[in-house]
Scaffold this active site. Sequence first.
Site, short mmCIF file in Angstrom:
data_model
loop_
_atom_site.label_atom_id
_atom_site.label_comp_id
_atom_site.label_asym_id
_atom_site.label_seq_id
_atom_site.Cartn_x
_atom_site.Cartn_y
_atom_site.Cartn_z
N LYS A 107 0.54 -1.54 -0.12
CA LYS A 107 0.25 -0.06 -0.06
C LYS A 107 0.53 1.48 -0.17
CE LYS A 107 -4.18 -1.95 1.63
NZ LYS A 107 -3.34 -3.11 1.85
C1 PLP Z 1 -4.41 -4.28 1.57
C2 PLP Z 1 -3.78 -5.35 1.20
C3 PLP Z 1 -4.24 -6.33 0.88
C4 PLP Z 1 -5.36 -6.85 0.12
O1 PLP Z 1 -5.83 -5.69 -0.90
P1 PLP Z 1 -7.01 -4.99 -1.88
O2 PLP Z 1 -6.78 -3.92 -2.74
O3 PLP Z 1 -7.47 -4.34 -0.61
O4 PLP Z 1 -7.86 -6.07 -2.26
C5 PLP Z 1 -2.94 -7.96 0.66
N1 PLP Z 1 -2.24 -7.86 1.71
C6 PLP Z 1 -2.05 -6.77 2.12
C7 PLP Z 1 -0.99 -7.15 2.87
C8 PLP Z 1 -2.92 -6.03 2.17
O5 PLP Z 1 -2.28 -4.99 2.80
#
Ligand code: PLP
Length: 434
Positions: A107
Amino acid sequence: MHYYSLNRQSPPVDFRAATIAGQAPDGGLYFPASIPQFSPEFLNALPTLSRAEVAYEVMAPYVGDTIPEAELRRICAETVDFEFPLVPVAPGIAALELFHGPTLAFKDVGARFMSRCLGYFSSEKAAPVTVLVATSGDTGGAVAHGFLGVPGVEVVILYPTGKVSPLQELQLTTLGQNITALEVQGNFDDCQALVKQAFKDETLTAKRTLTSANSINVARWLPQQLYYLFAWQQWQAAGHAAPPVVAVPSGNFGNLCAGLLAHASGLPVGHFVAACNANDAGAAYLRSGLFEPKPAVATISNAMDVGHPSNFVRILELFEHQHAAIRQLLSGYTVSDADTRATIRRVAAAHGYLLDPHGAVAYFALGQYQAEHPGAAGFFLATAHPVKFPEVVEPLVGHPVALPAALHYLLEKPKQSVPLAPTYAALRAWLLGA
Ligand SMILES: *Cc1c(COP(=O)(O)O)cnc(C)c1O
């Protein structure tokens, strides 16, 4: 570029307005009015382009004239200023490691891009902007780091108490400055519902300019396309003949939807695999055609514990709600905690590769797909560093996972959070009082 609301009751807006508002006034998610197409020249030149150049070329049509070119080039270069290696793990399976950013989770890219755009936009405004964000684990840390010290921006993070890992909690609660963590006595869906309600509260928004930094914000969602382009650069360089199968560990489906968008723009991908834990409303839809959100349940891949995946409507929109068309490109798998654990153990033993629980869900789902489609080579998105989940990983692999030196400083800092009841009245009172 204009963005329309998927609820179709609010007028279209430009990138600037969509970024500041987060969500449309009618409660809908913003969606780009047209899908830019990558030119053949761009796709051919891709292997020779730097990450910053790729990022600029992909993002420029979405940003339009709301940010001057030189500024956008700087924002893009800063956003992708770390590695995204595609690492071979097993025959036909590679890991696209998205955890080399400052908070060790994917993210970071969306958060860095959005915070810099919002910083640019708010430098034009007098009143401060409050970024209100619900996190199931990693969003909060990435957003907090992205915005730390950005003038004119206050960040308020809601996280479910006891449901994020200790390291995630430190990343949320130790920054100080313009960052406040609200520790909600509930689960992630409670946090997300509270945030949604705040955006709809006109008395509140008249007093405080609120914006969302969740993956629903176009400035967070759209740059996630870049992973798939960086992967394609490396996939080609590795000499693969066919486009890859790409497995994406999915919670809110923002990351996967961004990959589908890049594909709609012309990026070669053989097939997408949506990998879900027990919170599998999205994967179940792909199998049955019925989309039935249900309350979130806790799993060991907690950043994917989302009962009602908010970006799913964007996937439906991208395919004009044609289930058959979606199914051609995208398959969904549900992966239990037991299979996730077994995968972490097996991959460490057989290949010496350390998975985190989220990457392990995707690894397992990719294997399921490959068992049904022999010879289909691909990669999975390793969305977090295993050190973020030591309580899961260490007992399985039988040794401690070393904390990267870059994170040692966290251990010395005190946790600071504000406990909050899971009611809108409590959040509202806090926001109006703070
Ligand atoms: C947020 C997150 C996800 C999921 O991603 P989305 O875009 O919400 O589907 C998967 N793995 C990790 C480590 C995350 O932080």
